[in-house]
Design an enzyme around this catalytic site. Structure first.
Site: not given
Ligand SMILES: NC(=O)C1=CN([C@@H]2O[C@H](COP(=O)(O)OP(=O)(O)OC[C@H]3O[C@@H](n4cnc5c(N)ncnc54)[C@H](O)[C@@H]3O)[C@@H](O)[C@H]2O)C=CC1
Ligand SMILES: CC(=O)C(=O)O
Length: 316
Positions: A155, A8, A79, A177, A62, A150, A153, A85
């Site tokens: 578009r 979260a 990161q 990615h 859970y 991506d 981004r 990544r």
């Protein structure tokens, strides 16, 4: 339709907020190792519901994921500035070894939607963990958000260059990615014509310089944003809400996302993004776009990089 989110933090909370604003699902449950954070995020997001789509938004454990049609996994490390990544892999694979069995014991029929980076490898790790208890767990039920961000981004930048809505631009990013992703320029279209033809007609040609700037704008987005504000969350939050909507509404929308592919660009058993049809059970179909020779080579390179990462981890 109940939607579960494990993790979260920035990404999980932005996804929950985007779902509330779009009216995706009918109930959201947030789970986090830091339960106080999940409680605070749920309370804050609930306060947006009168302005959007009223639905319960709660923090839980859970067990509260029982009955979820999709569980988003956005737990783990993000990161630091300058980090790739793929450098997150070992830390986040360990986190998933703990989380996935707990999610599946509460929500055995849910589609797992992976956001944690490196998302393609984490998608493959998740399928591997799910198959330890259910050997025939379908690959299409473990969906990585992959290049949905991506693609968005790409578009957005093409739409801005052409002076049109990004919704009228159809252009995909394929593969990892990550740094080796492949912008599918040869398949990009706007207004039902190749993007280059559209660009000429409106007097905004896609010159080599424009193309290079858009490529860098897409590929370098995460690094720039992380340098500026520490993490990225709005774009991926919107993308995750879009994927959840396609699944929860059994929409059969075509979206670029990641699953483990039996074979892609000559590489076997590797997760990466291609355009796929998404419905209630996850990925229903995978499309094989027509690529230029350079794009074919770039996709093979991307697949090879991901394969090397999973092989180092001892899977795939
Ligand atoms: N797929 C994509 O396009 C994108 C992926 N990401 C990735 O999403 C992930 C999350 O990023 P942020 O939300 O920015 O990080 P964050 O640090 O804000 O949130 C991560 C949350 O995971 C929780 N967590 C850690 N270990 C856990 C465990 N064992 N069980 C339950 N909860 C646990 C933490 O308490 C924290 O609240 C990162 O791996 C990041 O790289 C981020 C942006 C885009
Ligand atoms: C952090 C990340 O994966 C992104 O914004 O693309």
């Amino acid at each position: 339709m109940k939607i579960g989110i494990v993790g979260a933090g920035f990404v999980g909370s932005a996804a929950a907020y985007a779902m509330v604003m779009r009216g995706v699902g009918t109930e959201i449950v947030l789970v986090d190792r830091n339960h106080d954070l999940a409680v605070a995020q749920a309370e804050d997001i609930l306060h947006a519901t009168p302005f959007a789509y009223p639905m319960p938004v709660n923090a839980g454990d859970y067990g509260d994921l029982a009955g979820s049609c999709v569980v988003v996994l956005s737990a783990g490390a993000n990161q630091r500035p300058g980090e790739t990544r793929l450098e997150l892999l070992e830390r986040n694979a360990a986190v998933f070894g703990e989380i996935i069995p707990r999610v599946l014991s509460s929500a055995p029929d849910a589609v797992l939607l992976i956001a944690t980076n490196p998302v393609d490898v984490m998608t493959q790790v998740s399928l591997e963990i799910a198959r330890r208890t259910t050997p025939d767990f379908p690959a299409g039920r473990v969906v990585g958000s992959g290049t949905i961000l991506d693609t968005a981004r790409f578009r957005a930048l093409l739409g801005r260059h052409l002076g049109i809505s990004p919704k009228s631009v159809h252009a995909h990013v394929l593969g990892e990615h990550g740094d080796s992703e492949v912008l599918h320029w040869s398949g990009a279209d706007a207004g039902a014509m190749p993007v280059s033809d559209f660009a000429e007609q409106v007097g905004r040609p896609v010159t080599d310089a424009v193309r290079a700037a858009i490529d860098e704008g897409v590929r370098g987005a995460a690094g720039r944003i992380i340098k500026g504000k520490g993490a990225t969350w709005y774009g991926i939050g919107g993308g995750l809400a879009r994927i959840v909507q396609a699944i929860s509404d059994d929409e059969r929308a075509v979206v670029t996302c990641s699953i483990v592919n039996p074979s892609v660009a000559g590489v076997e058993n590797v997760a990466l993004s291609l355009p796929r049809v998404l419905g209630a059970t996850g990925v229903l179909e995978t499309l094989q776009p027509t690529l230029s020779p350079q794009e074919t080579a770039d996709l093979a390179r991307s697949a090879g990089i991901l394969k090397e990462a999973v092989t180092k981890l001892g899977i795939g």
